[in-house]
Design a protein around this motif. Structure first.
Motif, mmCIF file in Angstrom:
data_model
loop_
_atom_site.group_PDB
_atom_site.id
_atom_site.type_symbol
_atom_site.label_atom_id
_atom_site.label_comp_id
_atom_site.label_asym_id
_atom_site.label_seq_id
_atom_site.Cartn_x
_atom_site.Cartn_y
_atom_site.Cartn_z
ATOM 1 N N GLY A 160 0.825 -1.205 0.000
ATOM 2 C CA GLY A 160 0.000 0.000 0.000
ATOM 3 C C GLY A 160 0.855 1.250 0.000
ATOM 4 O O GLY A 160 0.599 2.207 -0.734
ATOM 5 N N LYS A 161 1.887 1.230 0.808
ATOM 6 C CA LYS A 161 2.776 2.389 0.909
ATOM 7 C C LYS A 161 3.448 2.679 -0.444
ATOM 8 O O LYS A 161 3.523 3.825 -0.877
ATOM 9 C CB LYS A 161 3.835 2.115 1.991
ATOM 10 N N ARG A 162 3.907 1.613 -1.100
ATOM 11 C CA ARG A 162 4.559 1.780 -2.417
ATOM 12 C C ARG A 162 3.632 2.449 -3.421
ATOM 13 O O ARG A 162 4.069 3.159 -4.318
ATOM 14 C CB ARG A 162 4.996 0.417 -2.968
ATOM 15 N N HIS A 163 2.323 2.171 -3.272
ATOM 16 C CA HIS A 163 1.352 2.723 -4.229
ATOM 17 C C HIS A 163 0.654 3.977 -3.687
ATOM 18 O O HIS A 163 -0.322 4.440 -4.276
ATOM 19 C CB HIS A 163 0.311 1.657 -4.593
ATOM 20 N N GLY A 164 1.115 4.490 -2.560
ATOM 21 C CA GLY A 164 0.521 5.699 -1.986
ATOM 22 C C GLY A 164 -0.894 5.515 -1.457
ATOM 23 O O GLY A 164 -1.715 6.431 -1.501
ATOM 24 N N LEU A 165 -1.213 4.313 -0.955
ATOM 25 C CA LEU A 165 -2.566 4.026 -0.471
ATOM 26 C C LEU A 165 -2.641 4.102 1.048
ATOM 27 O O LEU A 165 -1.650 3.875 1.740
ATOM 28 C CB LEU A 165 -2.992 2.611 -0.887
ATOM 29 N N MET A 166 -3.829 4.395 1.534
ATOM 30 C CA MET A 166 -4.062 4.335 2.971
ATOM 31 C C MET A 166 -4.520 2.918 3.328
ATOM 32 O O MET A 166 -5.435 2.384 2.709
ATOM 33 C CB MET A 166 -5.147 5.337 3.360
ATOM 34 N N THR A 167 -3.856 2.309 4.297
ATOM 35 C CA THR A 167 -4.229 0.948 4.692
ATOM 36 C C THR A 167 -5.029 0.982 5.984
ATOM 37 O O THR A 167 -4.553 1.463 7.014
ATOM 38 C CB THR A 167 -2.960 0.076 4.871
ATOM 39 N N ILE A 168 -6.264 0.474 5.886
ATOM 40 C CA ILE A 168 -7.166 0.415 7.034
ATOM 41 C C ILE A 168 -7.404 -1.057 7.349
ATOM 42 O O ILE A 168 -7.716 -1.837 6.450
ATOM 43 C CB ILE A 168 -8.519 1.107 6.705
ATOM 44 N N VAL A 169 -7.240 -1.443 8.605
ATOM 45 C CA VAL A 169 -7.391 -2.854 8.969
ATOM 46 C C VAL A 169 -8.494 -3.025 10.009
ATOM 47 O O VAL A 169 -8.422 -2.462 11.106
ATOM 48 C CB VAL A 169 -6.064 -3.431 9.530
ATOM 49 N N ASP A 170 -9.503 -3.807 9.651
ATOM 50 C CA ASP A 170 -10.510 -4.224 10.622
ATOM 51 C C ASP A 170 -9.922 -5.425 11.365
ATOM 52 O O ASP A 170 -9.814 -6.522 10.827
ATOM 53 C CB ASP A 170 -11.816 -4.585 9.889
ATOM 54 N N ASN A 171 -9.532 -5.162 12.602
ATOM 55 C CA ASN A 171 -8.796 -6.158 13.401
ATOM 56 C C ASN A 171 -9.679 -6.736 14.518
ATOM 57 O O ASN A 171 -9.181 -7.175 15.545
ATOM 58 C CB ASN A 171 -7.564 -5.442 13.986
ATOM 59 N N THR A 172 -10.989 -6.709 14.274
ATOM 60 C CA THR A 172 -11.966 -7.122 15.281
ATOM 61 C C THR A 172 -11.690 -8.522 15.844
ATOM 62 O O THR A 172 -11.773 -8.741 17.053
ATOM 63 C CB THR A 172 -13.391 -7.101 14.669
ATOM 64 N N PHE A 173 -11.361 -9.484 14.964
ATOM 65 C CA PHE A 173 -11.240 -10.889 15.397
ATOM 66 C C PHE A 173 -9.973 -11.163 16.202
ATOM 67 O O PHE A 173 -9.892 -12.172 16.879
ATOM 68 C CB PHE A 173 -11.269 -11.826 14.176
ATOM 69 N N LEU A 174 -8.981 -10.278 16.099
ATOM 70 C CA LEU A 174 -7.727 -10.560 16.814
ATOM 71 C C LEU A 174 -7.495 -9.623 17.994
ATOM 72 O O LEU A 174 -6.926 -10.039 19.001
ATOM 73 C CB LEU A 174 -6.546 -10.491 15.841
ATOM 74 N N THR A 175 -7.913 -8.389 17.874
ATOM 75 C CA THR A 175 -7.694 -7.340 18.888
ATOM 76 C C THR A 175 -6.208 -6.982 18.997
ATOM 77 O O THR A 175 -5.344 -7.783 18.604
ATOM 78 C CB THR A 175 -8.192 -7.711 20.313
ATOM 79 N N PRO A 176 -5.906 -5.811 19.563
ATOM 80 C CA PRO A 176 -4.489 -5.421 19.684
ATOM 81 C C PRO A 176 -3.705 -6.331 20.629
ATOM 82 O O PRO A 176 -2.473 -6.298 20.632
ATOM 83 C CB PRO A 176 -4.550 -3.986 20.233
ATOM 84 N N TYR A 177 -4.391 -7.138 21.403
ATOM 85 C CA TYR A 177 -3.668 -8.083 22.267
ATOM 86 C C TYR A 177 -2.934 -9.129 21.421
ATOM 87 O O TYR A 177 -1.839 -9.559 21.771
ATOM 88 C CB TYR A 177 -4.648 -8.747 23.233
ATOM 89 N N LEU A 178 -3.531 -9.521 20.304
ATOM 90 C CA LEU A 178 -2.930 -10.580 19.481
ATOM 91 C C LEU A 178 -2.214 -10.052 18.249
ATOM 92 O O LEU A 178 -1.297 -10.703 17.731
ATOM 93 C CB LEU A 178 -3.996 -11.596 19.051
ATOM 94 N N LEU A 179 -2.634 -8.887 17.758
ATOM 95 C CA LEU A 179 -1.983 -8.341 16.556
ATOM 96 C C LEU A 179 -2.165 -6.835 16.543
ATOM 97 O O LEU A 179 -3.257 -6.343 16.834
ATOM 98 C CB LEU A 179 -2.603 -8.985 15.301
ATOM 99 N N ARG A 180 -1.087 -6.112 16.232
ATOM 100 C CA ARG A 180 -1.176 -4.646 16.207
ATOM 101 C C ARG A 180 -0.920 -4.149 14.784
ATOM 102 O O ARG A 180 0.235 -4.005 14.361
ATOM 103 C CB ARG A 180 -0.173 -4.047 17.195
ATOM 104 N N PRO A 181 -1.993 -3.855 14.050
ATOM 105 C CA PRO A 181 -1.857 -3.461 12.637
ATOM 106 C C PRO A 181 -0.941 -2.249 12.429
ATOM 107 O O PRO A 181 -0.203 -2.199 11.452
ATOM 108 C CB PRO A 181 -3.289 -3.138 12.213
ATOM 109 N N LEU A 182 -0.983 -1.278 13.350
ATOM 110 C CA LEU A 182 -0.178 -0.058 13.140
ATOM 111 C C LEU A 182 1.311 -0.378 13.222
ATOM 112 O O LEU A 182 2.112 0.174 12.469
ATOM 113 C CB LEU A 182 -0.554 1.026 14.158
ATOM 114 N N ASP A 183 1.688 -1.300 14.106
ATOM 115 C CA ASP A 183 3.093 -1.730 14.181
ATOM 116 C C ASP A 183 3.530 -2.411 12.894
ATOM 117 O O ASP A 183 4.714 -2.427 12.557
ATOM 118 C CB ASP A 183 3.291 -2.741 15.321
#
Ligand SMILES: *Cc1c(COP(=O)(O)O)cnc(C)c1O
Length: 381
Positions: A160-183
């Motif tokens: 996404g970054k290479r193509h100048g896109l904004m990446t939005i992640v619906d992380n409902t099923f994992l939560t930040p406890y199991l996965l942190r999309p921003l990291d």
């Protein structure tokens, strides 16, 4: 600070006037100004409310973002975030998207000139091939419903970054406890807080966290402008739930592992979808990007006729929509969450009439297994 400490301490020490350990519910629409041109920092509760601010700060910290946002529901969060785009923009989206998000995109946002391509986001090459000159965003689900497909967020965010896109992640099923999309490089993470974060099937809410100050300003503008904010009572419930997120999830993950092992060995179960299984296509990606495989299980029974019997016979496990709460719930995707999709497409996606989906709660694992056992075979375990 470790995640469990951060979670347990949400709001503690915030109220320096009284020392209240639990953050108060500021049930107020407006705030008195100390004087002309002066503000306590709070003016009107659509813009900011102290109880909601504590919750928003909590999701930002849990997710490693610069700011957090709380909305009236997960769908309100998605709708508000889509206001970052404009007519003519195109987004590449996970194909087995949450049904409500699909409905919002196709029936509402297409009327305002946004376009969406739904692709298999487990394959980065397919995602890249779907990018057009007008593409401005990637909208991904880190773990999908009900087949638990895994997107490689770090690879896709880099793409996404290479193509100048904004990446939005619906992380409902994992939560930040199991996965942190921003990291992992995403710009925005979002949640139906109704599910694991609040965790008790007692409130509907949406949450988001953003990576940069620039985005925080824009998202804050749209949150206030569109106004689908979470009220103070529900903010308090979400805070109360989030304090125990890691404890609940540890138990849910352990239960899910035990139930998966039992289902895999059952003669009337023909297939089990669980990313914790080493042969699941997303297993290695989640191992690389996250800290656990979640507590959602898809399983297929030997023949479609068995589905109704299982749902009727279950005594402990509730046949109900939603997921992520302390109570174990079961759903029948073909007739519930995915009923609006044409049968052939549904079948192609792997959502067949033998598939059931389990959201594993915090009960005793053996009690859950006993209930599944009598429901599958018609006799006591
Ligand atoms: C439930 C859910 C939503 C919608 O959230 P609500 O709180 O019900 O509005 C969005 N995405 C996913 C993955 C969900 O499970």
């Amino acid at each position: 600070m470790h995640f469990s400490t951060l979670a347990a301490q949400i709001g503690c020490g915030w109220d320096t006037t009284t020392g209240a350990v639990s953050v108060p519910i500021y049930q107020t629409a407006t705030f008195r100004h100390p004087g002309l041109g002066k503000s306590t920092g709070y003016d009107y509760s659509r813009s900011e409310n102290p109880t909601r601010s504590v919750l928003e700060d909590a999701i930002a910290r849990m997710d490693g973002g610069v700011a957090g946002f709380a909305y009236a529901s997960g769908m309100a969060a998605v709708a508000s975030l889509l206001l970052l785009f404009k007519a003519g923009d195109h987004l590449v989206v996970t194909e087995d998207l949450y049904g409500g998000t699909y409905r919002l995109f196709e029936q509402d946002f297409t009327r305002f000139g946004l376009a969406f391509s739904y692709v298999d986001t487990t394959d980065p090459a397919t995602v890249e091939a779907a990018i057009q000159p007008q593409t401005r965003g990637l909208f991904l689900e880190s773990l999908t419903n009900p087949l638990l497909k895994v997107a490689d967020i770090s690879t896709l965010a880099a793409l996404g970054k290479r193509h100048g896109l904004m990446t939005i992640v619906d992380n409902t099923f994992l939560t930040p406890y199991l996965l942190r999309p921003l990291d992992l490089g995403a710009d925005i993470s979002l949640y139906s807080g109704t599910k694991y974060l609040a965790g008790h099937n007692d409130t509907v809410c949406g949450l988001a966290a953003v990576k940069t100050e620039e985005l925080a300003e824009k998202v804050s503008f749209h949150q206030n402008a569109a106004g689908a904010v979470l009220g103070p009572q529900d903010s308090w419930l979400a805070i109360r739930g989030m304090k125990t997120l890691s404890v609940r999830m540890d138990r849910q993950l352990a239960n899910a592992r035990k139930i998966t092992a039992w289902l895999c060995a059952h003669p009337l179960v023909t297939k089990v979808h669980f990313p914790g299984l080493p042969d699941h296509p997303g297993h290695d990606i989640l191992k690389k990007n996250g800290k656990g495989f979640g507590a959602m299980i898809g399983f297929e029974v030997a023949e479609p006729g068995l589905v109704e019997k299982v749902l009727e016979r279950l005594r402990l496990i509730s046949f109900a929509e939603s997921l992520g709460g302390v109570e174990t719930l079961i759903t029948f995707p073909a007739l519930q969450t995915h009923a609006d999709i044409e049968p052939e497409k549904r079948e192609r996606m792997g959502i067949n009439p033998q598939l059931l989906r389990l959201s594993v709660g915090i009960e005793n694992a053996q009690d859950l297994i006993d209930d599944l056992s009598q429901a599958l075979s018609g006799e006591a375990a």
